[in-house]
Design a protein around this motif. Structure first.
Motif, PDB file in Angstrom:
ATOM      1  N   VAL A  32       0.824  -1.067   0.005  1.00 46.26           N
ATOM      2  CA  VAL A  32      -0.055  -0.126   0.046  1.00 46.26           C
ATOM      3  C   VAL A  32       0.965   0.935   0.005  1.00 46.26           C
ATOM      4  CG1 VAL A  32      -1.733   1.444   1.618  1.00 46.26           C
ATOM      5  CG2 VAL A  32      -1.897  -1.131   0.970  1.00 46.26           C
ATOM      6  N   ALA A  33       2.055   1.293   0.571  1.00 44.67           N
ATOM      7  CA  ALA A  33       2.858   2.217   0.817  1.00 44.67           C
ATOM      8  C   ALA A  33       3.436   2.341  -0.308  1.00 44.67           C
ATOM      9  CB  ALA A  33       3.890   2.313   1.839  1.00 44.67           C
ATOM     10  N   ASN A  34       3.964   1.640  -1.100  1.00 49.79           N
ATOM     11  CA  ASN A  34       4.248   1.726  -2.465  1.00 49.79           C
ATOM     12  C   ASN A  34       3.402   2.115  -3.421  1.00 49.79           C
ATOM     13  OD1 ASN A  34       7.151   1.012  -1.445  1.00 49.79           O
ATOM     14  ND2 ASN A  34       6.501  -1.158  -2.087  1.00 49.79           N
ATOM     15  N   ARG A  50       4.043  12.916   4.092  1.00 50.48           N
ATOM     16  CA  ARG A  50       2.694  13.156   4.933  1.00 50.48           C
ATOM     17  C   ARG A  50       1.621  12.177   4.324  1.00 50.48           C
ATOM     18  NH1 ARG A  50       2.000  19.943   4.952  1.00 50.48           N
ATOM     19  NH2 ARG A  50       2.693  19.895   7.128  1.00 50.48           N
ATOM     20  N   LEU A  51       1.578  11.869   3.165  1.00 53.02           N
ATOM     21  CA  LEU A  51       1.045  10.875   2.490  1.00 53.02           C
ATOM     22  C   LEU A  51       0.976   9.353   3.158  1.00 53.02           C
ATOM     23  CD1 LEU A  51      -1.264   9.914   0.210  1.00 53.02           C
ATOM     24  CD2 LEU A  51       0.612   9.632  -1.292  1.00 53.02           C
ATOM     25  N   VAL A  55      -1.587   7.315   5.159  1.00 51.21           N
ATOM     26  CA  VAL A  55      -2.007   5.957   4.337  1.00 51.21           C
ATOM     27  C   VAL A  55      -1.229   4.880   5.675  1.00 51.21           C
ATOM     28  CG1 VAL A  55      -1.274   4.130   2.885  1.00 51.21           C
ATOM     29  CG2 VAL A  55      -1.641   6.456   2.066  1.00 51.21           C
ATOM     30  N   ASP A  56      -0.296   4.877   6.171  1.00 54.67           N
ATOM     31  CA  ASP A  56       0.207   4.110   7.343  1.00 54.67           C
ATOM     32  C   ASP A  56      -0.862   4.173   8.399  1.00 54.67           C
ATOM     33  OD1 ASP A  56       2.351   3.432   5.913  1.00 54.67           O
ATOM     34  OD2 ASP A  56       3.774   4.775   7.264  1.00 54.67           O
ATOM     35  N   LEU A  62      -7.734  -0.269   9.518  1.00 51.41           N
ATOM     36  CA  LEU A  62      -8.753  -0.413   8.695  1.00 51.41           C
ATOM     37  C   LEU A  62      -9.789  -0.983   9.056  1.00 51.41           C
ATOM     38  CD1 LEU A  62      -6.717  -2.241   5.646  1.00 51.41           C
ATOM     39  CD2 LEU A  62      -7.800  -0.059   5.624  1.00 51.41           C
ATOM     40  N   GLY A  63      -9.882  -1.945  10.387  1.00 62.83           N
ATOM     41  CA  GLY A  63     -11.060  -2.401  10.869  1.00 62.83           C
ATOM     42  C   GLY A  63     -12.014  -1.319  11.686  1.00 62.83           C
ATOM     43  N   ARG A  64     -11.477  -0.195  11.930  1.00 62.57           N
ATOM     44  CA  ARG A  64     -12.127   0.688  12.975  1.00 62.57           C
ATOM     45  C   ARG A  64     -12.590   1.772  12.399  1.00 62.57           C
ATOM     46  NH1 ARG A  64     -10.236   4.922  15.010  1.00 62.57           N
ATOM     47  NH2 ARG A  64      -7.961   5.497  15.129  1.00 62.57           N
ATOM     48  N   ASP A  65     -13.607   2.561  12.831  1.00 63.07           N
ATOM     49  CA  ASP A  65     -13.975   3.672  12.584  1.00 63.07           C
ATOM     50  C   ASP A  65     -12.814   4.777  12.622  1.00 63.07           C
ATOM     51  OD1 ASP A  65     -16.707   3.126  12.068  1.00 63.07           O
ATOM     52  OD2 ASP A  65     -17.288   3.593  14.169  1.00 63.07           O
TER      53      ASP A  65
END
Length: 165
Positions: A32-34, A50-51, A55-56, A62-65
């Motif tokens: 994903v980072a790449n 910053r991106l 993204v990190d 991913l699994g939470r609000d």
């Protein structure tokens, strides 16, 4: 990430995201980072650091609000600056980008885990099984359960071929 990102067409409240529990995946975060590297940083886009920070954070949660203010805080920009810069850099809203990350993680989980589709839906923070199935089919061309069956069948054929060859 692929260029086809037409999965979330309905207008969505930018301050709200779907939720669930945190998910992990070592190779997934690196891919994903790449993939998240901007192709062309124009004036006003997010710098790479910053991106990556945003993204990190998305990937780790991913699994939470995830509230958009959590993303904005990690960038040190105003909401308006963040949305404009994120979209300019990625070509997508943060919400659409997050949905894409969740779908990619779900695909990986369907390929590598024995979890039921409903459990995968929850693990990646999608709101409902029906919504997840619709978005998954838009993205990958098949319903999640059918995708898994096809993937496992192809994997078995490769293994059989490797043993006989």
């Amino acid at each position: 990430m692929s260029d086809s990102f037409e999965v979330a067409r309905a207008p969505m409240d930018r301050s709200e995201f779907y939720g669930g529990e945190p998910s992990t995946g070592s190779g997934f975060a690196a891919r994903v980072a790449n993939d998240a590297q901007p192709t062309e940083l124009g004036r006003g886009g997010l710098p790479g650091w910053r991106l990556r920070r945003v993204v990190d954070f998305m990937t780790a949660n991913l699994g939470r609000d995830i509230d958009v203010d959590e993303l904005v805080t990690r960038c040190g920009l105003s909401r308006a600056q963040f949305f404009r810069a994120f979209r300019q850099t990625t070509g997508q809203t943060p919400h659409r980008y997050l949905i894409g990350l969740r779908l990619e993680r779900a695909r990986e989980m369907l390929e590598t885990s024995g979890l039921a589709v409903a459990e995968v839906t929850q693990a990646v923070g999608m709101g409902s099984n029906a919504g997840f199935a619709r978005l998954f089919q838009q993205r990958f061309g098949e319903q999640p359960a059918r995708y898994r069956r096809g993937f496992l069948a192809a994997k078995a054929r490769r293994a059989s071929r490797d043993l006989s060859g």
